[in-house]
Design a protein around this motif. Sequence first.
Motif, PDB file in Angstrom:
ATOM      1  N   ASP A   1       0.847  -1.199   0.000  1.00 38.84           N
ATOM      2  CA  ASP A   1       0.000   0.000   0.000  1.00 38.84           C
ATOM      3  C   ASP A   1       0.875   1.239   0.000  1.00 38.84           C
ATOM      4  OD1 ASP A   1      -2.226  -1.645   0.170  1.00 38.84           O
ATOM      5  OD2 ASP A   1      -2.185  -1.641   2.368  1.00 38.84           O
ATOM      6  N   LEU A   2       0.505   2.174  -0.832  1.00 36.98           N
ATOM      7  CA  LEU A   2       1.158   3.478  -0.871  1.00 36.98           C
ATOM      8  C   LEU A   2       0.225   4.494  -0.217  1.00 36.98           C
ATOM      9  CD1 LEU A   2       3.410   5.410  -1.815  1.00 36.98           C
ATOM     10  CD2 LEU A   2       2.155   5.630  -3.993  1.00 36.98           C
ATOM     11  N   GLN A   3       0.700   5.146   0.821  1.00 34.83           N
ATOM     12  CA  GLN A   3      -0.113   6.105   1.569  1.00 34.83           C
ATOM     13  C   GLN A   3       0.566   7.476   1.543  1.00 34.83           C
ATOM     14  OE1 GLN A   3      -0.972   4.726   5.512  1.00 34.83           O
ATOM     15  NE2 GLN A   3      -1.992   2.842   4.812  1.00 34.83           N
ATOM     16  N   TRP A   4      -0.271   8.470   1.354  1.00 40.75           N
ATOM     17  CA  TRP A   4       0.209   9.862   1.326  1.00 40.75           C
ATOM     18  C   TRP A   4      -0.742  10.703   2.148  1.00 40.75           C
ATOM     19  CZ3 TRP A   4      -1.901  14.390  -0.891  1.00 40.75           C
ATOM     20  CH2 TRP A   4      -1.053  15.491  -0.917  1.00 40.75           C
ATOM     21  N   LYS A   5      -0.199  11.570   3.002  1.00 44.36           N
ATOM     22  CA  LYS A   5      -1.033  12.382   3.889  1.00 44.36           C
ATOM     23  C   LYS A   5      -0.505  13.805   3.907  1.00 44.36           C
ATOM     24  CE  LYS A   5      -0.736  11.738   8.322  1.00 44.36           C
ATOM     25  NZ  LYS A   5      -0.869  11.124   9.686  1.00 44.36           N
ATOM     26  N   TYR A   6      -1.441  14.729   3.828  1.00 43.48           N
ATOM     27  CA  TYR A   6      -1.116  16.162   3.867  1.00 43.48           C
ATOM     28  C   TYR A   6      -2.112  16.826   4.803  1.00 43.48           C
ATOM     29  CZ  TYR A   6      -0.821  21.022   2.337  1.00 43.48           C
ATOM     30  OH  TYR A   6      -0.692  22.394   2.310  1.00 43.48           O
ATOM     31  N   GLN A   7      -1.590  17.563   5.803  1.00 41.13           N
ATOM     32  CA  GLN A   7      -2.495  18.131   6.799  1.00 41.13           C
ATOM     33  C   GLN A   7      -1.985  19.480   7.269  1.00 41.13           C
ATOM     34  OE1 GLN A   7      -2.535  15.299   9.988  1.00 41.13           O
ATOM     35  NE2 GLN A   7      -0.606  16.015  10.882  1.00 41.13           N
ATOM     36  N   PHE A   8      -2.944  20.305   7.784  1.00 37.48           N
ATOM     37  CA  PHE A   8      -2.650  21.588   8.409  1.00 37.48           C
ATOM     38  C   PHE A   8      -2.737  21.405   9.914  1.00 37.48           C
ATOM     39  CE2 PHE A   8      -4.344  22.722   4.259  1.00 37.48           C
ATOM     40  CZ  PHE A   8      -3.391  23.619   3.806  1.00 37.48           C
ATOM     41  N   ASN A   9      -1.847  22.068  10.642  1.00 37.23           N
ATOM     42  CA  ASN A   9      -1.826  21.971  12.091  1.00 37.23           C
ATOM     43  C   ASN A   9      -1.993  23.354  12.716  1.00 37.23           C
ATOM     44  OD1 ASN A   9      -1.231  19.155  12.022  1.00 37.23           O
ATOM     45  ND2 ASN A   9       0.906  19.677  11.560  1.00 37.23           N
ATOM     46  N   GLY A  10      -2.707  23.394  13.821  1.00 42.10           N
ATOM     47  CA  GLY A  10      -2.831  24.620  14.607  1.00 42.10           C
ATOM     48  C   GLY A  10      -2.156  24.422  15.949  1.00 42.10           C
ATOM     49  N   LEU A  11      -1.027  25.115  16.167  1.00 44.49           N
ATOM     50  CA  LEU A  11      -0.229  24.912  17.364  1.00 44.49           C
ATOM     51  C   LEU A  11      -0.268  26.165  18.225  1.00 44.49           C
ATOM     52  CD1 LEU A  11       2.879  23.185  15.710  1.00 44.49           C
ATOM     53  CD2 LEU A  11       0.874  22.106  16.731  1.00 44.49           C
ATOM     54  N   SER A  12      -0.899  26.078  19.372  1.00 38.65           N
ATOM     55  CA  SER A  12      -0.928  27.211  20.302  1.00 38.65           C
ATOM     56  C   SER A  12      -1.576  26.750  21.593  1.00 38.65           C
ATOM     57  CB  SER A  12      -1.710  28.387  19.708  1.00 38.65           C
ATOM     58  OG  SER A  12      -1.760  29.467  20.652  1.00 38.65           O
TER      59      SER A  12
ATOM     60  N   GLU B   1      -3.774  28.596  23.043  1.00 41.74           N
ATOM     61  CA  GLU B   1      -5.105  29.185  23.052  1.00 41.74           C
ATOM     62  C   GLU B   1      -5.869  28.702  21.820  1.00 41.74           C
ATOM     63  OE1 GLU B   1      -4.653  33.360  23.182  1.00 41.74           O
ATOM     64  OE2 GLU B   1      -3.561  33.387  25.096  1.00 41.74           O
ATOM     65  N   TRP B   2      -7.206  28.569  22.039  1.00 39.43           N
ATOM     66  CA  TRP B   2      -8.045  28.024  20.964  1.00 39.43           C
ATOM     67  C   TRP B   2      -8.091  28.953  19.746  1.00 39.43           C
ATOM     68  CZ3 TRP B   2      -9.870  23.259  20.518  1.00 39.43           C
ATOM     69  CH2 TRP B   2      -9.944  22.463  21.661  1.00 39.43           C
ATOM     70  N   ASP B   3      -8.252  30.249  19.994  1.00 37.70           N
ATOM     71  CA  ASP B   3      -8.404  31.161  18.857  1.00 37.70           C
ATOM     72  C   ASP B   3      -7.138  31.229  18.023  1.00 37.70           C
ATOM     73  OD1 ASP B   3      -6.982  32.271  20.868  1.00 37.70           O
ATOM     74  OD2 ASP B   3      -7.906  34.279  20.724  1.00 37.70           O
ATOM     75  N   ARG B   4      -5.950  31.218  18.684  1.00 42.29           N
ATOM     76  CA  ARG B   4      -4.699  31.254  17.936  1.00 42.29           C
ATOM     77  C   ARG B   4      -4.476  29.936  17.179  1.00 42.29           C
ATOM     78  NH1 ARG B   4       0.191  33.249  21.511  1.00 42.29           N
ATOM     79  NH2 ARG B   4       1.141  33.083  19.433  1.00 42.29           N
ATOM     80  N   SER B   5      -4.925  28.840  17.783  1.00 47.45           N
ATOM     81  CA  SER B   5      -4.800  27.556  17.079  1.00 47.45           C
ATOM     82  C   SER B   5      -5.608  27.555  15.793  1.00 47.45           C
ATOM     83  CB  SER B   5      -5.252  26.417  17.996  1.00 47.45           C
ATOM     84  OG  SER B   5      -4.426  26.329  19.136  1.00 47.45           O
ATOM     85  N   PHE B   6      -6.848  28.084  15.854  1.00 49.82           N
ATOM     86  CA  PHE B   6      -7.675  28.144  14.638  1.00 49.82           C
ATOM     87  C   PHE B   6      -7.072  29.094  13.610  1.00 49.82           C
ATOM     88  CE2 PHE B   6     -11.051  26.386  17.386  1.00 49.82           C
ATOM     89  CZ  PHE B   6     -11.457  25.352  16.565  1.00 49.82           C
ATOM     90  N   ARG B   7      -6.440  30.188  14.065  1.00 48.61           N
ATOM     91  CA  ARG B   7      -5.811  31.118  13.117  1.00 48.61           C
ATOM     92  C   ARG B   7      -4.625  30.455  12.432  1.00 48.61           C
ATOM     93  NH1 ARG B   7      -6.727  35.093  17.194  1.00 48.61           N
ATOM     94  NH2 ARG B   7      -4.539  34.922  17.844  1.00 48.61           N
ATOM     95  N   HIS B   8      -3.814  29.708  13.181  1.00 47.54           N
ATOM     96  CA  HIS B   8      -2.713  28.981  12.565  1.00 47.54           C
ATOM     97  C   HIS B   8      -3.221  27.929  11.573  1.00 47.54           C
ATOM     98  CE1 HIS B   8       0.108  29.956  16.212  1.00 47.54           C
ATOM     99  NE2 HIS B   8      -0.086  31.006  15.413  1.00 47.54           N
TER     100      HIS B   8
END
Length: 266
Positions: free
Chosen positions: A159-170, A172-179
């Motif tokens: 199996d060939l697997q490929w994953k691409y994702q965005f991360n929110g690191l903070s 605080e919740w609002d800063r995580s969503f902004r990231h």
Amino acid sequence: GLLGSREDAADAVQEAYLNLLFALRDLEVKDKSLKLSEKLLEVNRNKVRVGAMAPIEEVQAEAQVAAQLEGIILAEKAIDDAEDVLKRLIRAREGDLADWSNHIYPTDPPVYEEMQVGFDEQVRLALANRPDYLEFRQLKDIQELNIYALENDLKPSVDLQWKYQFNGLSDEWDRSFRHLNSGEFQTYEIGVFAEYPLGTRTARSQLKRTQAERRRTDVQRRAIEQTVYTWIASGDFVLDLTLRVDPLSAVMLLVITGIGSLIHIY
């Protein structure tokens, strides 16, 4: 939808019309039966009067006349009920007593066309409408899917697997969503996963069992195809009438037919 509702309404009106027509014809038949019963009662009374018949026969004829009268009463009630159903379907106004008091007299007899169906088509239709036969066909399809899945489980896989994702690191919740929305922290992953089954004794035995079940289902399905009808059914005892021509039966048919023909010729 709207088209389906209109078709359902048309079918309901047609069915109510045919039920009313049947009720009227049924009353005619019961009226003729009453006349025949009254004539039989008169004949029996004359025979009892001259001593040619036992009085019990007259009583039985009277009971038959009473039963016919009861049938006529029930038939008249069935006509009224069928008329009410038809009037309700054709939107007779609830407050207008004239619409409900008027009788409906059907004028168009039911129309049917006799269809000429060949033997092969008859067999196909008969099998297509047999629930037990359809049940075995669905069971066979399920077993074939299970066999396909079990066979795949015994094969190596890559199996060939490929994953691409965005991360929110903070913190605080609002800063995580902004990231997360900004796409500042992105992750890429790609990998190749290879599997090779080991110790497949259980899987192979399950595959063999499923294949045996499929063959048994095929035998049962062919038995249903060859069964003409159930001759005797008493509790758990069922005896079917089956037509089966195998090589031995074909040889016996030829031998018996040939010998019989020679005897007749001789």
